[in-house]
Design a protein around this motif. Structure first.
Motif, PDB file in Angstrom:
ATOM      1  N   GLY A  75       0.795  -1.224   0.000  1.00 19.24           N
ATOM      2  CA  GLY A  75       0.000   0.000   0.000  1.00 19.24           C
ATOM      3  C   GLY A  75       0.826   1.273   0.000  1.00 19.24           C
ATOM      4  N   TYR A  76       2.131   1.150   0.215  1.00 21.03           N
ATOM      5  CA  TYR A  76       2.991   2.330   0.207  1.00 21.03           C
ATOM      6  C   TYR A  76       3.570   2.568  -1.188  1.00 21.03           C
ATOM      7  CZ  TYR A  76       3.121   2.461   5.329  1.00 21.03           C
ATOM      8  OH  TYR A  76       2.786   2.550   6.650  1.00 21.03           O
ATOM      9  N   LYS A  77       3.764   3.826  -1.511  1.00 20.71           N
ATOM     10  CA  LYS A  77       4.556   4.219  -2.671  1.00 20.71           C
ATOM     11  C   LYS A  77       5.947   4.562  -2.151  1.00 20.71           C
ATOM     12  CE  LYS A  77       4.344   8.422  -4.202  1.00 20.71           C
ATOM     13  NZ  LYS A  77       3.883   9.703  -4.795  1.00 20.71           N
ATOM     14  N   VAL A  78       6.987   3.982  -2.748  1.00 22.04           N
ATOM     15  CA  VAL A  78       8.346   4.177  -2.265  1.00 22.04           C
ATOM     16  C   VAL A  78       9.175   4.927  -3.307  1.00 22.04           C
ATOM     17  CG1 VAL A  78      10.458   3.065  -1.406  1.00 22.04           C
ATOM     18  CG2 VAL A  78       8.213   2.027  -0.939  1.00 22.04           C
ATOM     19  N   THR A  79       9.900   5.939  -2.848  1.00 21.25           N
ATOM     20  CA  THR A  79      10.813   6.694  -3.706  1.00 21.25           C
ATOM     21  C   THR A  79      12.214   6.615  -3.131  1.00 21.25           C
ATOM     22  OG1 THR A  79       9.075   8.245  -4.390  1.00 21.25           O
ATOM     23  CG2 THR A  79      11.354   8.947  -4.707  1.00 21.25           C
ATOM     24  N   LEU A  80      13.186   6.245  -3.971  1.00 15.53           N
ATOM     25  CA  LEU A  80      14.591   6.209  -3.583  1.00 15.53           C
ATOM     26  C   LEU A  80      15.328   7.343  -4.284  1.00 15.53           C
ATOM     27  CD1 LEU A  80      13.989   3.387  -2.402  1.00 15.53           C
ATOM     28  CD2 LEU A  80      16.086   2.575  -3.496  1.00 15.53           C
ATOM     29  N   PHE A  81      16.047   8.136  -3.502  1.00 22.22           N
ATOM     30  CA  PHE A  81      16.856   9.203  -4.085  1.00 22.22           C
ATOM     31  C   PHE A  81      17.928   8.598  -5.002  1.00 22.22           C
ATOM     32  CE2 PHE A  81      15.012  12.326  -1.378  1.00 22.22           C
ATOM     33  CZ  PHE A  81      15.432  13.581  -1.816  1.00 22.22           C
ATOM     34  N   PRO A  82      18.303   9.327  -6.050  1.00 24.25           N
ATOM     35  CA  PRO A  82      19.383   8.856  -6.923  1.00 24.25           C
ATOM     36  C   PRO A  82      20.750   9.165  -6.315  1.00 24.25           C
ATOM     37  CG  PRO A  82      18.600  10.975  -7.693  1.00 24.25           C
ATOM     38  CD  PRO A  82      17.722  10.600  -6.523  1.00 24.25           C
ATOM     39  N   GLY A  83      21.785   8.490  -6.817  1.00 22.69           N
ATOM     40  CA  GLY A  83      23.144   8.749  -6.375  1.00 22.69           C
ATOM     41  C   GLY A  83      23.960   9.401  -7.469  1.00 22.69           C
ATOM     42  N   ILE A  84      25.199   9.767  -7.116  1.00 16.75           N
ATOM     43  CA  ILE A  84      26.106  10.393  -8.071  1.00 16.75           C
ATOM     44  C   ILE A  84      27.177   9.407  -8.530  1.00 16.75           C
ATOM     45  CG2 ILE A  84      27.835  12.215  -8.368  1.00 16.75           C
ATOM     46  CD1 ILE A  84      26.177  13.928  -6.422  1.00 16.75           C
ATOM     47  N   SER A  85      27.690   8.610  -7.597  1.00 20.62           N
ATOM     48  CA  SER A  85      28.720   7.632  -7.936  1.00 20.62           C
ATOM     49  C   SER A  85      28.708   6.518  -6.902  1.00 20.62           C
ATOM     50  CB  SER A  85      30.098   8.288  -7.980  1.00 20.62           C
ATOM     51  OG  SER A  85      30.563   8.572  -6.669  1.00 20.62           O
ATOM     52  N   ILE A 122      22.210  17.855  -0.501  1.00 14.08           N
ATOM     53  CA  ILE A 122      22.294  19.019  -1.393  1.00 14.08           C
ATOM     54  C   ILE A 122      20.906  19.588  -1.642  1.00 14.08           C
ATOM     55  CG2 ILE A 122      22.854  19.736  -3.750  1.00 14.08           C
ATOM     56  CD1 ILE A 122      25.110  17.609  -3.664  1.00 14.08           C
ATOM     57  N   TYR A 123      19.945  18.694  -1.825  1.00  9.81           N
ATOM     58  CA  TYR A 123      18.554  19.092  -2.046  1.00  9.81           C
ATOM     59  C   TYR A 123      17.983  19.764  -0.800  1.00  9.81           C
ATOM     60  CZ  TYR A 123      13.500  18.319  -2.791  1.00  9.81           C
ATOM     61  OH  TYR A 123      12.134  18.465  -2.902  1.00  9.81           O
ATOM     62  N   ALA A 124      18.245  19.204   0.370  1.00 13.46           N
ATOM     63  CA  ALA A 124      17.725  19.765   1.616  1.00 13.46           C
ATOM     64  C   ALA A 124      18.250  21.177   1.858  1.00 13.46           C
ATOM     65  CB  ALA A 124      18.104  18.867   2.794  1.00 13.46           C
ATOM     66  N   LEU A 125      19.486  21.419   1.483  1.00 14.38           N
ATOM     67  CA  LEU A 125      20.127  22.706   1.745  1.00 14.38           C
ATOM     68  C   LEU A 125      19.876  23.731   0.647  1.00 14.38           C
ATOM     69  CD1 LEU A 125      23.516  21.295   3.056  1.00 14.38           C
ATOM     70  CD2 LEU A 125      21.755  22.403   4.435  1.00 14.38           C
ATOM     71  N   ASP A 126      19.123  23.349  -0.390  1.00 12.92           N
ATOM     72  CA  ASP A 126      18.816  24.265  -1.496  1.00 12.92           C
ATOM     73  C   ASP A 126      20.076  24.814  -2.157  1.00 12.92           C
ATOM     74  OD1 ASP A 126      16.061  24.139  -1.545  1.00 12.92           O
ATOM     75  OD2 ASP A 126      15.787  25.760  -0.109  1.00 12.92           O
ATOM     76  N   MET A 127      21.125  24.032  -2.191  1.00 11.40           N
ATOM     77  CA  MET A 127      22.400  24.544  -2.690  1.00 11.40           C
ATOM     78  C   MET A 127      22.325  25.006  -4.137  1.00 11.40           C
ATOM     79  SD  MET A 127      25.075  21.900  -0.815  1.00 11.40           S
ATOM     80  CE  MET A 127      26.474  22.358  -1.848  1.00 11.40           C
ATOM     81  N   VAL A 128      21.658  24.232  -4.999  1.00 10.18           N
ATOM     82  CA  VAL A 128      21.643  24.581  -6.423  1.00 10.18           C
ATOM     83  C   VAL A 128      20.570  25.612  -6.760  1.00 10.18           C
ATOM     84  CG1 VAL A 128      22.578  22.330  -7.042  1.00 10.18           C
ATOM     85  CG2 VAL A 128      20.107  22.685  -7.081  1.00 10.18           C
ATOM     86  N   GLU A 129      19.754  25.966  -5.800  1.00 12.54           N
ATOM     87  CA  GLU A 129      18.703  26.956  -6.044  1.00 12.54           C
ATOM     88  C   GLU A 129      19.218  28.382  -5.943  1.00 12.54           C
ATOM     89  OE1 GLU A 129      15.749  25.887  -7.152  1.00 12.54           O
ATOM     90  OE2 GLU A 129      16.739  23.933  -7.017  1.00 12.54           O
ATOM     91  N   HIS A 130      20.485  28.531  -5.603  1.00 18.24           N
ATOM     92  CA  HIS A 130      21.070  29.872  -5.440  1.00 18.24           C
ATOM     93  C   HIS A 130      22.358  29.968  -6.261  1.00 18.24           C
ATOM     94  CE1 HIS A 130      18.220  30.685  -2.195  1.00 18.24           C
ATOM     95  NE2 HIS A 130      18.510  29.497  -1.726  1.00 18.24           N
ATOM     96  N   PRO A 131      22.238  30.178  -7.574  1.00 21.35           N
ATOM     97  CA  PRO A 131      23.420  30.216  -8.436  1.00 21.35           C
ATOM     98  C   PRO A 131      24.388  31.349  -8.121  1.00 21.35           C
ATOM     99  CG  PRO A 131      21.450  30.917  -9.633  1.00 21.35           C
ATOM    100  CD  PRO A 131      20.986  30.365  -8.333  1.00 21.35           C
ATOM    101  N   ASP A 132      23.935  32.342  -7.369  1.00 12.02           N
ATOM    102  CA  ASP A 132      24.813  33.453  -6.980  1.00 12.02           C
ATOM    103  C   ASP A 132      25.592  33.151  -5.698  1.00 12.02           C
ATOM    104  OD1 ASP A 132      22.456  33.418  -5.497  1.00 12.02           O
ATOM    105  OD2 ASP A 132      22.537  35.567  -5.077  1.00 12.02           O
ATOM    106  N   ILE A 140      15.566  17.178  -8.008  1.00 12.28           N
ATOM    107  CA  ILE A 140      16.502  16.169  -7.505  1.00 12.28           C
ATOM    108  C   ILE A 140      17.344  15.602  -8.649  1.00 12.28           C
ATOM    109  CG2 ILE A 140      16.641  13.881  -6.454  1.00 12.28           C
ATOM    110  CD1 ILE A 140      14.025  14.700  -4.907  1.00 12.28           C
ATOM    111  N   LYS A 141      16.702  15.306  -9.777  1.00  7.08           N
ATOM    112  CA  LYS A 141      17.432  14.767 -10.931  1.00  7.08           C
ATOM    113  C   LYS A 141      18.452  15.774 -11.447  1.00  7.08           C
ATOM    114  CE  LYS A 141      13.800  11.654 -12.615  1.00  7.08           C
ATOM    115  NZ  LYS A 141      12.809  11.408 -13.701  1.00  7.08           N
ATOM    116  N   ARG A 142      18.115  17.049 -11.379  1.00  8.60           N
ATOM    117  CA  ARG A 142      19.036  18.087 -11.866  1.00  8.60           C
ATOM    118  C   ARG A 142      20.335  18.078 -11.067  1.00  8.60           C
ATOM    119  NH1 ARG A 142      19.533  23.812 -10.556  1.00  8.60           N
ATOM    120  NH2 ARG A 142      20.832  24.790 -12.157  1.00  8.60           N
ATOM    121  N   ILE A 143      20.248  17.767  -9.779  1.00  8.44           N
ATOM    122  CA  ILE A 143      21.453  17.707  -8.942  1.00  8.44           C
ATOM    123  C   ILE A 143      22.434  16.689  -9.511  1.00  8.44           C
ATOM    124  CG2 ILE A 143      22.331  17.041  -6.658  1.00  8.44           C
ATOM    125  CD1 ILE A 143      19.720  18.196  -5.496  1.00  8.44           C
TER     126      ILE A 143
END
Length: 450
Positions: free
Chosen positions: A186-196, A207-217, A422-425
């Motif tokens: 009955g649950y929908k499960v999502t797994l975060f992707p990795g980099i390596s 990185i997503y939690a800290l909004d790092m890529v949302e602030h290009p400046d 998340i995928k953009r990260i």
């Protein structure tokens, strides 16, 4: 298990972006028994509130699995963490680190048992949190290092243990709970992707939690302190990520009197004129040093001149170690100090090489250790470049916070948008292999001194 009320203040998590509280506290080492020993805590003080929808966030750690029950209020369009829970990762019967588990997983039966153990742990946490909810949770989000997620999914980990260190899958995954266990039907499960292979989904979640890529400046650096010290740097356009073998020092491992961050662990220390002043978790009788206590002790030894900048203890304590208790049953030894030097040199040289002369506007220290670190108390160790110390912030368990953030967005109907973020990260990330850099070895050796 009895719930402990921590705060009467509700946490409107990510209503305005950013986690406003500590989403993870584990103050006791669980037993090795097969039963799932769960520690849970109410952190909003309002578990009886009726939410419109629920989800469960899980940080699948090598040592500890942390989880949070997230409730969403449609009227106020806000998510709140109502309850957290944690348990030991029972895979540790096969070894404390990922390399040991990768090696054991070469045996088919052991690999299946590793999958069964971690699935059982997760089911225990989900059950513990679900029974507290006023309606059924519908979705689960999980992040963890690449090895942990491979073992959970039953993927071969053989490629993770040998060069060129290739993962079976680093993709974002979405599937039904039944694929893991009938208990998660009955649950929908999502797994975060990795980099390596060694920069996993837990780092992407952070990185997503800290909004790092949302602030290009804004140029941001995240340092996750663990056995594999992962480092990620966002320069405004791309993410440069790496991992460095720091060893288990930050979790109290590899230390003669080291213990996890449990009741009785020395977490802070001040060496005064007569005897060390100790800050002990739970105000119990001291039983050993957790990660912060280890680093602060070494820093204090340096400050007081009881140790020189090469890490050599004075003659009085060279053989027996420096005692932290009157009974002299807890000490920091010359060997312990050498292990600290190896760990801090790995982190320092990793940071220097990934920055490559560039600056960072913000520095986030993450991981379980990063929940309790006091940068000022350990600045003598030179674990971070001097210019970064004033910018460093303890960010806590950013892996769990990333899962919480995704759940809140998903429950409010913005799940697809969140997945694109998340995928953009991963798409803008580049892995830096420190071992292939000419300067790394010399930087590492130089960073051994304090």
């Amino acid at each position: 298990m009895k719930n402990t009320l921590i705060s009467e203040k509700k946490l409107n998590i990510y209503k305005a972006h950013g986690c406003k509280g500590n989403c993870y506290k584990c103050t006791r080492k669980c037993s090795d028994a097969e039963q799932i020993d769960v520690q849970s805590e109410v952190i909003d003080g309002d578990i009886d509130k009726k939410y419109d929808a629920y989800g469960i966030a899980i940080d699948l750690g090598t040592t500890t699995i942390a989880a949070a029950l997230v409730g969403f209020d449609f009227k106020n369009q806000a998510g709140e963490v109502a309850l957290t829970a944690s348990c030991v990762n029972h895979q540790r019967k096969y070894g404390a680190d990922v390399i040991s588990r990768i090696d054991r997983a070469s045996d088919t039966e052991a690999a299946e048992d590793l999958r069964r153990l971690v699935t059982q742990d997760i089911c225990g946490l989900v059950k513990e949190l679900s029974v507290k909810a006023k309606s059924e949770a519908t979705t689960i989000c999980i992040a963890g290092n690449t090895t942990m997620l491979h073992l959970l999914r039953g993927y071969s980990v053989s490629g993770l243990g040998k060069y060129p260190y290739e993962a079976k899958s680093l993709d974002l995954e979405a599937f039904t709970g039944e694929e893991l266990s009938p208990d998660l039907s009955g649950y929908k499960v999502t797994l975060f992707p990795g980099i390596s292979a060694f920069v996993g989904a837990d780092i992407v979640a952070g990185i997503y939690a800290l909004d790092m890529v949302e602030h290009p400046d804004k140029k941001s650096l995240m340092v996750d302190l663990g056995t594999n010290g992962e480092i990620a740097y966002f320069d405004g356009a791309r993410i440069y990520a790496t991992s460095t073998a720091a060893g288990p020092v930050f979790e109290g491992g590899g230390i003669s009197c080291g213990v996890p961050a449990i009741n009785g662990a020395i977490k802070h220390i001040n060496i005064g004129d007569f005897f060390p002043e100790l800050d002990i978790i739970g105000n119990d009788k001291p039983i050993g040093l957790c990660g912060t206590g280890v680093l602060e002790t070494v820093s204090e030894l340096l400050r007081t001149g009881l140790m020189d900048d090469t890490g050599l203890l004075c003659d009085q304590y060279f053989e027996s170690g420096y005692p932290l208790t009157r009974e002299k049953d807890i000490t920091i030894t010359q060997g312990d100090i050498r292990n600290v030097q190896l760990a801090k040199a790995a982190i320092y040289s990793g940071i220097v090489n990934i920055l490559d002369g560039r600056d960072a506007d913000s520095v986030y220290i993450s991981g379980g250790f990063g929940s309790h670190i006091d940068i000022d108390r350990i600045k003598n160790l030179k674990m971070f470049p001097e210019e970064l110390v004033p910018k460093a912030l303890a960010a806590g368990n950013t892996s769990l916070k990333g899962c919480i953030k995704y759940l809140v967005q998903d429950l409010m109907g913005d799940g697809e948008k969140a997945l694109l973020e998340i995928k953009r990260i991963t798409e803008i990330s580049e892995v830096i292999q420190l071992a292939e850099l000419d300067q790394f070895d010399s930087d590492y050796i130089e960073a051994m001194n304090f």
